[in-house]
Each structure stands twice: as C-alpha cells, then as structure tokens.
Design a protein around this motif. Sequence first.
Motif, mmCIF file in Angstrom:
data_model
loop_
_atom_site.group_PDB
_atom_site.id
_atom_site.type_symbol
_atom_site.label_atom_id
_atom_site.label_comp_id
_atom_site.label_asym_id
_atom_site.label_seq_id
_atom_site.Cartn_x
_atom_site.Cartn_y
_atom_site.Cartn_z
ATOM 1 N N LEU A 45 114.625 5.636 16.220
ATOM 2 C CA LEU A 45 115.010 4.507 15.384
ATOM 3 C C LEU A 45 115.653 4.950 14.075
ATOM 4 O O LEU A 45 116.372 4.194 13.429
ATOM 5 C CB LEU A 45 113.786 3.636 15.070
ATOM 6 C CG LEU A 45 113.082 2.994 16.273
ATOM 7 C CD1 LEU A 45 111.840 2.239 15.804
ATOM 8 C CD2 LEU A 45 114.021 2.056 17.008
ATOM 9 N N LYS A 46 115.388 6.198 13.680
ATOM 10 C CA LYS A 46 115.870 6.679 12.390
ATOM 11 C C LYS A 46 117.321 7.137 12.440
ATOM 12 O O LYS A 46 117.959 7.292 11.407
ATOM 13 C CB LYS A 46 114.981 7.832 11.909
ATOM 14 C CG LYS A 46 113.521 7.422 11.711
ATOM 15 C CD LYS A 46 112.661 8.606 11.309
ATOM 16 C CE LYS A 46 111.200 8.191 11.145
ATOM 17 N NZ LYS A 46 110.321 9.333 10.785
ATOM 18 N N LEU A 51 118.470 -2.546 15.280
ATOM 19 C CA LEU A 51 118.311 -3.676 16.172
ATOM 20 C C LEU A 51 118.604 -3.304 17.622
ATOM 21 O O LEU A 51 117.841 -3.610 18.537
ATOM 22 C CB LEU A 51 119.225 -4.832 15.734
ATOM 23 C CG LEU A 51 118.640 -5.821 14.728
ATOM 24 C CD1 LEU A 51 119.678 -6.846 14.348
ATOM 25 C CD2 LEU A 51 117.411 -6.524 15.299
ATOM 26 N N SER A 52 119.742 -2.647 17.850
ATOM 27 C CA SER A 52 120.111 -2.269 19.208
ATOM 28 C C SER A 52 119.110 -1.300 19.809
ATOM 29 O O SER A 52 118.741 -1.391 20.980
ATOM 30 C CB SER A 52 121.518 -1.650 19.218
ATOM 31 O OG SER A 52 121.878 -1.258 20.510
ATOM 32 N N ARG A 528 117.139 -2.806 6.549
ATOM 33 C CA ARG A 528 115.767 -2.550 6.108
ATOM 34 C C ARG A 528 114.913 -3.812 6.242
ATOM 35 O O ARG A 528 113.765 -3.771 6.689
ATOM 36 C CB ARG A 528 115.771 -2.060 4.665
ATOM 37 C CG ARG A 528 114.379 -1.725 4.128
ATOM 38 C CD ARG A 528 114.466 -1.150 2.709
ATOM 39 N NE ARG A 528 113.155 -0.796 2.217
ATOM 40 C CZ ARG A 528 112.316 -1.643 1.637
ATOM 41 N NH1 ARG A 528 112.675 -2.911 1.460
ATOM 42 N NH2 ARG A 528 111.133 -1.234 1.205
ATOM 43 N N THR A 529 115.495 -4.957 5.847
ATOM 44 C CA THR A 529 114.777 -6.222 5.967
ATOM 45 C C THR A 529 114.486 -6.548 7.428
ATOM 46 O O THR A 529 113.372 -6.958 7.780
ATOM 47 C CB THR A 529 115.595 -7.363 5.336
ATOM 48 O OG1 THR A 529 115.820 -7.073 3.951
ATOM 49 C CG2 THR A 529 114.863 -8.690 5.459
ATOM 50 N N ILE A 530 115.496 -6.367 8.272
ATOM 51 C CA ILE A 530 115.319 -6.641 9.699
ATOM 52 C C ILE A 530 114.248 -5.736 10.287
ATOM 53 O O ILE A 530 113.405 -6.155 11.092
ATOM 54 C CB ILE A 530 116.654 -6.446 10.447
ATOM 55 C CG1 ILE A 530 117.684 -7.501 10.002
ATOM 56 C CG2 ILE A 530 116.443 -6.512 11.947
ATOM 57 C CD1 ILE A 530 117.286 -8.916 10.334
ATOM 58 N N SER A 534 110.848 -7.065 11.872
ATOM 59 C CA SER A 534 110.584 -6.808 13.294
ATOM 60 C C SER A 534 109.186 -6.253 13.478
ATOM 61 O O SER A 534 108.439 -6.668 14.375
ATOM 62 C CB SER A 534 111.618 -5.833 13.862
ATOM 63 O OG SER A 534 112.920 -6.379 13.800
ATOM 64 N N TYR A 535 108.834 -5.279 12.636
ATOM 65 C CA TYR A 535 107.481 -4.729 12.691
ATOM 66 C C TYR A 535 106.439 -5.823 12.444
ATOM 67 O O TYR A 535 105.431 -5.927 13.154
ATOM 68 C CB TYR A 535 107.311 -3.631 11.638
ATOM 69 C CG TYR A 535 108.046 -2.343 11.929
ATOM 70 C CD1 TYR A 535 108.332 -1.948 13.234
ATOM 71 C CD2 TYR A 535 108.445 -1.502 10.893
ATOM 72 C CE1 TYR A 535 109.002 -0.765 13.501
ATOM 73 C CE2 TYR A 535 109.116 -0.307 11.143
ATOM 74 C CZ TYR A 535 109.387 0.049 12.456
ATOM 75 O OH TYR A 535 110.037 1.212 12.709
ATOM 76 N N LEU A 536 106.677 -6.636 11.422
ATOM 77 C CA LEU A 536 105.710 -7.657 11.029
ATOM 78 C C LEU A 536 105.535 -8.704 12.116
ATOM 79 O O LEU A 536 104.398 -9.061 12.471
ATOM 80 C CB LEU A 536 106.169 -8.320 9.724
ATOM 81 C CG LEU A 536 105.282 -9.461 9.203
ATOM 82 C CD1 LEU A 536 103.882 -8.945 8.884
ATOM 83 C CD2 LEU A 536 105.914 -10.112 7.979
#
Length: 663
Positions: A45-46, A51-52, A528-530, A534-536
């Motif tokens: 992910l890093k 998103l993709s 960063r917001t997404i 997503s985690y939350l």
Amino acid sequence: MNFLSDTTNSLPLVLAAEGSNAALVSFLIYTAAVFVLAALSNRLLKSKSFLSEYFLGSRGLGVWAFALTFAATSSSGGSFTGFPSKIYTHGWILALWIGSYMVVPICTMGLIGKRLNQVARRSGSITVPDVIRDRFHSQMLGLMAVSLIVFFMSINLVAQFKAGSLILQTLLDGVTVFESTAGSLANAVSGIPYLNSAESPEYLLCLLVFGIAVILYTTYGGFHAVVWTDVMQGIVMVIGVIIMLPLAISQSGGLEHTTKLMAKMTPPRISAEDEGGITLTLDKPREELLRIDAGTWITDKPIPDSNVPLLFRVTRATQIPAGETTVNEVKVLQLTTLDDIERILARRESEEFLEGVRVSNIDLKAYAYGEEGTQQGTYVVGPGPSPSSSSGFLPLSLAISFFFMWAISGTGQPANMVRLMAFRDTKTLQRSICTVAIYYTLIYFPLVLIFCCARVLLPGMEGDPDSIMPKMAVLLTDNIQMGWLAGLLVAAPFAAVMSTVDSFLLLISSAWVRDVYQRNLNPEASERTIKLLSYLVTFVVGTAAMIVAINPPKFLQDIIVYVGSGLAASFLAPIVYGLYWRRVNAAGAMGAMLGGFSVHLAMYVTGFFVNGSFFKPYQLFNFDPIIIGLSVSFISGFVVTKLTAPPSDELVHKYFYTTKAKS
C-alpha cells in the motif's frame, strides 16, 4: 475399534487422551500466518495508488490468486456449516441441489468476466457501484447500488460471524486455557445485559477472538491481505475435505452399507416451536436444580403394540427445580428408525443419558414429507424429506430454481464481481475458469458423501444440524486416535468463513468510502484522508457486525440463500444490460434493480405472513423467489428502457467502441 463413540452432548476434547492443547496451538499458528500476510500486504500500500491497491490489488491477480480468492469467497460459512446441515437433514437429494455449482465458474466468470474487467478499466472504476454509476452516468443509480449492497452484505456479515465463532468454539472445546478464559469472561460481563445475553461465555469469547482477528487483518492489509489469505484458506479447505472423505466412508462401513441403512431411515418426530414436546417426571425429586442440556438422550419403554423403544434427544436446554419432579413441554426430537435407536442404546455408557425419568404427554409432529413409518427411503431418493413442505425438500420446480440460484445468481454477486475487476489478463480468466470448476468439484461432491455418512455415525443431530461439520471432524479423528488432526479439519470451515467475512468487509467499506464519501461528498479528498477513512470504516463495520452477532440469527443457510438470491435479483440484470446492450439507459437499469429487489423482498415478506417465517418465502407456482425476481428484473429493465430516451452517443462510444467516433 468402536467408531461410534461419544460426540453428542458436549464435544470430545480434541486431544483428551494426551491432554494436549494441540487445537489451540494450531489456531494460534494459523492466526499468526494470517497477520504475516496482512503485514506483507500493507507494505504494498505504501508504494502504489492506495484506493486501487486497497480495494482491487492494482488489478494484477494471476491465475492461482484469482482462482482461489474467487473460489474461497464463494465457499462461505454456508458451504461448511449450512450445506452439511442440509445434507444431513435431507439426504442424497442435496447432490442435485448443489450440482449446478460446478458450472458457476463458466456462468459467473465466462458470462461477464472479461467484459466487466474491460468496462472497469476503461472507466477507472474500483467498486461495483462505481461501474454502475459510470456506465449509466447516474449518481442516483450509484447510490441505490450502494444502499442495496450495504443492506444485503450487512445481514450476511452477521451470519458469517456467528458461523466462524461456532466453528472456533468446537475447535477449542476442552482446552484448559480456553475454558478458564471463558469462565473469567462470564464473570466480567455478568453485569452487562447485552453481553450477558450471549448464547454462552464460550461463544462470546470465540466471537471476540474471531472478530478481532479478521477485522484487524482485513483493515490493515486490504485487498491483497484478503487475496493471499484466501489462497491459503482455499488450500486448507480442499485438504480438509479430501482427508475427511475416506475417514467418513470407512468408519460408516462403506457407501453401499451407508446407503442401505439410509434407505431404511424415516425422519424423526419433532417438537413444534411454539408448543408441544414431552413431559418428564423424575422417579424422585433432586436436592439440587437439575439442568438438562441440549443433546441429552432420554429413553422409556415402548408404547403398547410396538417393539420400538422410545428414544428422545433434547433440542432445547431445560431444568427441573430442586424438590420438584415434573417439567412440561420439553423440546425434543424422537428417533423413529430402529437401527438408529439400537446403535444409540448399544453405546449407552458413552452417551449422555438422563436416568431415572419417565416420559408422558408426547406431543410431537411428523415431517410434512417422509412421515414416520410410511415413507422409508426418502433419504436416498427425491424430493427428500422435509419437516415443513408436503411436497418434499426439492420437488422438480425447486430443483430448477436452485440451478438458477447457484449457477446464475452467482453471476449477480457484487463480491464475485469485484474479483472479476481485479484479474490481470484474458489468459488468467480462461485458466481460472477451469481451475475453479475443478476446485468446486473437489469440495462439494465429497461433502455430500461425508454428511450422508454422518447420518449413520451421528444419529439425532436434526436438533442442531449447523454443528454437524465440526462434530463430524472431531469424531472422525478421535476414532483413529489422531485428535490433533481435528485442528486441520475444523480449520477448513473456519477458513471458509474468514475468506467470506474479509471480502464482505472490504465490499461494504469500499461502498461507504469510495461510493458515498469520495464520489458524492468530497471528490477532492486527499489520499491520506481516504486511507484513514478506509481503515476506520472497515474497522467500524466489522465491529458493528460482531456486536450484533452476540445475539445471532438462528438460520445461517437460509440467510445466505436470501442474501444471495436478493443480490442477484437486484444486480444481475442491470450489470448484464450495461455490459452488452447499447440501448439500455439509467432509467432501465433502475427499473431492473428496483423491480427485482421489490418482487424478491415481497415474496419473503408474504412468506412471513403465510408461512410464519421470513425465511420461508412464498413460492409463486412453487418456484423459488430467485426465478421470479430475476424474471421481473430483466423484463422491467427491458420495458422501461424501451419507453424512455436512449443514452447519449458519447456514453455509448466510450464503452462499446475501442476508439472515439470521428466527428
């Protein structure tokens, strides 16, 4: 060697003879492997688009990853809990009931796989509502798709949490650390009403362990964590089934012997849900409260003019207060097959029997089809015995319905569609179709054989059929004195549930984050917001489902059938029209989606009033709601499309031409 040892009241310890905690060790190793895969996935992910990568794995799945994640997601908790319970309850007819599942890959992957992948890449879609919204250029249609996905998936998620917890409870039953921890948990939650109302402290502990594990690794690792764990879980599932098959056949005396015994069987007599049962009278009062657990056997002398002993099994725990001798309407089932009764009585010392008691006021009902003493052989021929339907479990019209249910409706499942958006290329799709078909054959046909054998090895399980898979796994391994192997066998259904739960979690969280927040509320949201959102959302959705599952629904397989058929009735027609029909427009797709959903739901609601249960739907012309729902969906979509204006040329050119049309 006695292959008919005690498994009925409380499950035998996984390694009782050696006093080992092998089951707990197996589970911890398995859980550790899952978290290692999640950590490796998080590293990806890093370096890529969040998103993709988080929701689609950057559309780069190869043959084995794509095939096994597709198969493992479809083989949910229902495949290893609900499906075995159906086999046990209805017999050989389940081979026909599930037969069409072998062509699911051809229907699901072959019908829409390549085209859906093309459309998703062309529009840059990441979720199924993304595809619908962009293909029809309709924000309202996209939000409608989100609403239906969240509605159906949330219901199914709760059922899957229940299945995973029950399987884990079986695996750890008798482990000292587990029992003591469950006792401590019971004391800790004794003052909290909702938590204290759980089925048992053991169930609550397993729910917390299972829920926290699957929520964390899905939240942390995203799509690749789901895919890689699905690959591991898919391998575990097929190995477990392949090991159980020869053990079940040999311990039941062979398929020929098993089938001959099943041909003599008649269904049990059962207590009605609201009233009826038997009255128990103790020979003398007890000084302490007497608790009669579910699974306890009760016997009495034969009734006049009959040589068949009375043998009952308690299906709902009850108790007789200290100093009293009688309790009324004890919920039981009564065995009616002499061979089954003799097998249970022959091993009376190893079973849990209630001694010093008399039975009276027997008020039980026979199966609606396959009534006691009049229809021997119903377990080996169609339509199969049924406790509620006078036409049997699977009359011809329902057999046709379930061909569509498994083979066709699977095409309309958003969880499957997400996989179809993520494979690498056409060769991957082609090879995966064959791979998944072989995989399903190795799973489902052996399950039919195994749990027909279970009717001989474990009589009287109709009162708790959803637990037949883990109980059978423990029985088979105990009988060959290899209790440690039960950990692997029980891991098969546990893996099936985990692979389904993690997929559903991502599907629901992607609907909220991508389709509601980013596409409608904040299109300029930073990565960063997404990422944080997503985690939350994944964590919150999973936690909410886990909390609801503390007091879970009772009918796992019925919920799975309702959700699967409802999603197909809602999504298959608009997706197929959108992929292959240039003329279809947003109004037509909306008509198809709403028409299928409304009619399908109406038949279930009607069933609630007519049959007394939401999960016993009204069957128009004796067809399952999936047939009616799909028909109405396709017809309404076609009619509404023809009555409204066609889509713009620009939209048609974008999705049906490889290059833009010349001006």
